[in-house]
Design a protein around this motif. Structure first.
Motif, PDB file in Angstrom:
ATOM      1  N   UNK A   1      73.669  47.430 101.194  1.00 56.78           N
ATOM      2  CA  UNK A   1      73.648  48.003 102.372  1.00 56.78           C
ATOM      3  C   UNK A   1      73.558  48.900 103.201  1.00 56.78           C
ATOM      4  N   UNK A   2      74.439  49.508 102.004  1.00 50.96           N
ATOM      5  CA  UNK A   2      75.074  50.916 102.757  1.00 50.96           C
ATOM      6  C   UNK A   2      73.762  51.856 102.972  1.00 50.96           C
ATOM      7  N   UNK A   3      72.788  51.569 101.529  1.00 51.72           N
ATOM      8  CA  UNK A   3      71.903  52.650 101.621  1.00 51.72           C
ATOM      9  C   UNK A   3      70.966  51.958 102.338  1.00 51.72           C
ATOM     10  N   UNK A   4      70.534  51.106 102.801  1.00 51.16           N
ATOM     11  CA  UNK A   4      69.505  50.494 103.694  1.00 51.16           C
ATOM     12  C   UNK A   4      69.677  51.231 105.195  1.00 51.16           C
ATOM     13  N   UNK A   5      71.603  51.306 105.133  1.00 48.83           N
ATOM     14  CA  UNK A   5      71.698  51.945 107.037  1.00 48.83           C
ATOM     15  C   UNK A   5      70.895  53.560 106.385  1.00 48.83           C
ATOM     16  N   UNK A   6      71.643  54.080 105.771  1.00 45.79           N
ATOM     17  CA  UNK A   6      70.840  55.430 104.981  1.00 45.79           C
ATOM     18  C   UNK A   6      70.171  55.476 105.481  1.00 45.79           C
ATOM     19  N   UNK A   7      68.951  54.629 105.225  1.00 43.47           N
ATOM     20  CA  UNK A   7      67.533  55.168 105.021  1.00 43.47           C
ATOM     21  C   UNK A   7      66.976  55.515 106.846  1.00 43.47           C
ATOM     22  N   UNK A   8      67.209  54.069 107.508  1.00 43.51           N
ATOM     23  CA  UNK A   8      67.663  54.227 108.294  1.00 43.51           C
ATOM     24  C   UNK A   8      67.602  55.437 109.750  1.00 43.51           C
ATOM     25  N   UNK A   9      68.968  55.944 108.964  1.00 42.95           N
ATOM     26  CA  UNK A   9      69.725  57.015 109.513  1.00 42.95           C
ATOM     27  C   UNK A   9      69.044  58.120 109.671  1.00 42.95           C
TER      28      UNK A   9
END
Length: 531
Positions: free
Chosen positions: A374-382
């Motif tokens: 989840x945090x990796x995926x949030x980082x992708x957008x950010x």
């Protein structure tokens, strides 16, 4: 070959290599770190394959596996007495799964570190130091050595957040440091008290050996923490007070309500790789510490405070879920979901049943993979648009179909959909809670029902977020520039995401992969705490 030593210190060697490499080769730093984490993954798999799950060994030094024990610090303190601290690494079923979890999480975190562009030498050196500290915590069986690794984690995280974090990075770093240090200082006092209360049965010397601390026969009569000691400190039995102090120290890491407030701040301000390590590993250090030290060394206090631990677990489950439901920032939502999901760990542990503790162990492992995803995926957008506000995105599935697939896997797995690891973990934790209510009466049934409500709330905030951000008509607050920047996942990102999704699915379909490895040790722990 001393596998555990290589597993623990290979990242430290990589960090030293990074430090000595000239700045002209800074583009190579990340590859040195990546090579170290790949080696760790391979060694962890080798340990998993060679591990004998039938031995157990929670409180038996002779059945611990891959043991490495050397005399480290010796000091004559008068007469025939001496102070001795051992370099003692070993694992059993309670620690072994965390080695593979840590190595995989660190591998993903290093891949995520490709986005770091400033002061690479310092960043990767600190990251490798953090890797060594975490691995050391899960393998140390000498309390002094455990404490050394435990404290060593503070330094790199403080600088990784404070130097590479967001706008309020200094505040978040100091808050994390002070919260954790508060618990650690009192842990030191308990550790010293235990040292003077326990003797090595062979030499008669006082010892920091945690296995000896679990054996009532090794306590000195009349010592502060002698088994079922009647001595009082602040009007509380000494062993009960020691349990409370150690529990609070580890509960800050879990984190529990109301000691959780450092977590959302740290996650929001930390760079994505550090958020990945915080959620994937550091929260598990707290749960592992409660099982390994609080429950194993002070079993009678664990039984006495089971009701309160279960209550804290239920409050964390519901409070964390309600806060996640109210969030507008996607990263903060995932942070509060971690508070909720880790509440199941405490609920399962409080039951003191094989089902509950097995479920708690599975929850820590499952949440490790899913929170990292989840945090990796949030980082992708950010990384692409430097925005995490949920309301600023809609219809992303049209622009990023593969990204949407991974986010759906992570969301559905996290809410406990059958077929994924979190379903097994939460089901066993709740089963243990219900069984405890009917068998040993440690926690009431309404606590198990409260945990079930938390599952419904997690489905609410995850599905609502999925609907708002990824479906419906495409609408981006950044307009056309965002449309061009929001490209689908890259090959590097897929390399990180595919193993995490595969593990969530594998542990959901074949949970015996973990349960077989931990079962004997869990049964030994249950027998130790509730004979």
């Amino acid at each position: 070959m001393n596998l555990l030593s290589v597993l623990v210190f290979s990242p430290l060697v990589a960090g030293l290599i990074v430090l000595v490499l000239p700045a002209s080769l800074q583009s190579r730093y990340k590859y040195v770190a990546l090579a170290a984490t790949i080696l760790q993954v391979l060694l962890s798999v080798l340990v998993w394959v060679r591990f004998n799950p039938s031995l157990g060994g929670v409180n038996n030094e002779h059945t611990l596996q891959f043991a490495e024990k050397l005399s480290w610090i010796q000091l004559n303190v008068g007469g025939d007495s001496r102070l001795q601290i051992d370099y003692f690494l070993a694992i059993d079923g309670l620690s072994m799964p965390f080695l593979l979890l840590t190595s995989l999480v660190m591998f993903v975190a290093v891949l995520s570190s490709w986005e770091i562009t400033t002061n690479l030498k310092g960043y990767f050196a600190l990251f490798m130091l953090l890797d060594t500290a975490v691995m050391g915590v899960f393998t140390a069986m000498d309390f002094f050595l455990f404490y050394l690794f435990y404290e060593l984690m503070l330094l790199p995280i403080y600088f990784l957040i404070g130097m590479w974090g967001g706008v309020k990075r200094e505040y978040a770093a100091i808050k994390f440091f002070l919260y954790t240090l508060f618990g650690s200082v009192f842990m030191l006092l308990i550790m010293v008290g235990l040292y003077f209360s326990v003797q090595d049965p062979l030499t008669g010397d006082h010892t920091f050996n945690m296995v000896h601390m679990m054996n009532p026969a090794n306590y000195v009569d009349g010592s502060l923490f002698a088994k079922f000691s009647g001595q009082l400190l602040l009007g509380i039995p000494a062993r009960s007070l020691a349990f409370i102090v150690l529990f609070v120290a580890f509960a800050i890491k879990v984190p529990i309500v109301p000691l959780h407030t450092w977590l959302p701040d740290a996650h929001v301000e930390a760079p994505t790789p550090v958020s990945i390590v915080l959620a994937g590993i550091l929260l598990k250090v707290g749960g592992y510490g409660v099982i390994r030290i609080c429950y194993s060394i002070f079993p009678e206090a664990a039984l006495g405070y089971a009701w309160w631990i279960g209550l804290i677990g239920v409050v964390s489950i519901i409070y964390g879920a309600l806060n996640a439901l109210a969030q507008r920032d996607l990263k903060r939502l995932v942070a509060y979901s971690s508070v909720s999901h880790m509440g199941f760990v405490l609920l399962g542990i409080a039951s003191v049943t094989a089902e509950g503790i097995s479920g708690a162990m599975m929850q820590m492992i499952s949440h490790g993979f899913l929170s990292v995803m989840l945090f990796f995926l949030v980082g992708v957008i950010y990384t692409r648009v430097h925005d995490r506000e949920i309301a600023n995105f809609r219809g992303l599935s049209q622009l990023m179909p593969q990204y949407t697939f991974f986010i759906m896997v992570a969301f559905f797995a996290s809410l406990g959909l059958p077929g994924f690891s979190a379903f097994i973990a939460e089901a066993f934790s709740l089963t243990g809670a219900f069984k405890s209510a009917g068998v040993n009466g440690l926690i009431p049934r309404w606590m198990a029902l409260g945990g079930s409500v938390g599952i419904l709330l997690s489905a609410a905030y995850l599905l609502w977020t999925l609907q708002r951000m990824f479906f419906g008509q495409l609408r981006l607050s950044g307009g056309e520039p965002w449309r061009l920047l929001l490209t689908d996942v890259t090959i590097r990102e897929k390399i990180a995401l595919v193993p995490l999704a595969a593990m969530a699915l594998l542990l959901g379909i074949l949970p015996g992969v973990v349960f077989t490895q931990i079962n004997t040790s869990v049964l030994d722990l249950v027998k130790l705490v509730n004979p």
